[in-house]
Design a protein around this motif. Structure first.
Motif, mmCIF file in Angstrom:
data_model
loop_
_atom_site.group_PDB
_atom_site.id
_atom_site.type_symbol
_atom_site.label_atom_id
_atom_site.label_comp_id
_atom_site.label_asym_id
_atom_site.label_seq_id
_atom_site.Cartn_x
_atom_site.Cartn_y
_atom_site.Cartn_z
ATOM 1 N N THR A 1 -3.753 -2.869 4.538
ATOM 2 C CA THR A 1 -2.585 -1.995 4.105
ATOM 3 C C THR A 1 -3.175 -0.825 3.280
ATOM 4 O OG1 THR A 1 -0.707 -1.768 2.437
ATOM 5 C CG2 THR A 1 -2.552 -3.142 1.737
ATOM 6 N N GLN A 2 -2.923 0.243 3.952
ATOM 7 C CA GLN A 2 -3.355 1.421 3.487
ATOM 8 C C GLN A 2 -3.216 2.029 2.003
ATOM 9 O OE1 GLN A 2 -5.965 3.442 4.968
ATOM 10 N NE2 GLN A 2 -6.064 4.727 3.239
ATOM 11 N N VAL A 3 -4.356 2.246 1.174
ATOM 12 C CA VAL A 3 -3.945 2.917 -0.289
ATOM 13 C C VAL A 3 -4.728 4.403 -0.110
ATOM 14 C CG1 VAL A 3 -4.698 2.596 -2.526
ATOM 15 C CG2 VAL A 3 -3.967 0.635 -1.127
ATOM 16 N N LEU B 1 -0.414 -4.744 -4.641
ATOM 17 C CA LEU B 1 -0.657 -5.231 -3.250
ATOM 18 C C LEU B 1 -0.281 -6.655 -3.157
ATOM 19 C CD1 LEU B 1 -3.824 -3.753 -2.095
ATOM 20 C CD2 LEU B 1 -1.748 -2.613 -2.036
ATOM 21 N N TYR C 1 -6.965 -1.421 2.450
ATOM 22 C CA TYR C 1 -7.274 -3.231 1.853
ATOM 23 C C TYR C 1 -6.909 -4.253 2.542
ATOM 24 C CZ TYR C 1 -8.337 -0.493 -2.421
ATOM 25 O OH TYR C 1 -9.062 0.288 -3.351
ATOM 26 N N ARG D 1 -12.004 -3.902 0.502
ATOM 27 C CA ARG D 1 -11.452 -2.698 1.306
ATOM 28 C C ARG D 1 -12.500 -2.118 1.895
ATOM 29 N NH1 ARG D 1 -11.564 0.435 -4.787
ATOM 30 N NH2 ARG D 1 -13.853 0.463 -5.017
ATOM 31 N N GLY E 1 0.704 -1.252 -0.022
ATOM 32 C CA GLY E 1 0.015 -0.057 -0.027
ATOM 33 C C GLY E 1 0.907 1.285 -0.015
#
Length: 121
Positions: free
Chosen positions: A115-117, A20, A93, A38, A9
């Motif tokens: 994991t941040q997007v 990812l 996500y 997400r 991310g």
């Protein structure tokens, strides 16, 4: 103990790409179905893409043609290639796995931490 760990991310400008990855460990079942989900702040978690044992893929309409889910050559590894990212793709996500197929439903038994997007315009 089953563990799922996501990575890849980050922050990207609209139109950019991210990939990812999800690594599953401790999983001993003979079948595994996996998916990417997400969750944006204040919104429900939604299925983004999922893949069956035979490689059949399922996508939410908003990402079709932009995102691609795939399995890695290493056992129990999952990827999500995200192209042409939009600000509305901004979310945490998550990777999920189960011995049963749930498609884009959130019934999967095993989940990663996310994991941040972030996509900025």
């Amino acid at each position: 103990q089953v563990q799922l760990v996501e990575s890849g991310g980050g922050s990207v400008q609209a139109g950019g790409s991210l990939r990812l990855s999800c690594q599953v460990s401790g999983y001993t079942e003979s079948t595994i179905y996996m998916g990417w989900f997400r969750q944006a702040p204040g919104q429900a978690r939604e299925g983004v893409a999922a893949i069956e044992m035979d490689g059949n893929q399922l996508y939410i309409d908003s990402v079709k043609g932009r995102f691609t889910i795939s399995k890695g050559s290493a056992k129990n590894t999952l990827y999500l290639q995200m192209n042409s990212l939009k600000p509305e793709d901004t979310a945490m996500y998550y990777c999920a796995a189960d011995r049963l197929w749930y498609g884009l439903g959130t019934n999967y038994n095993y989940w990663g931490q996310g994991t941040q997007v972030t996509v900025f315009s």
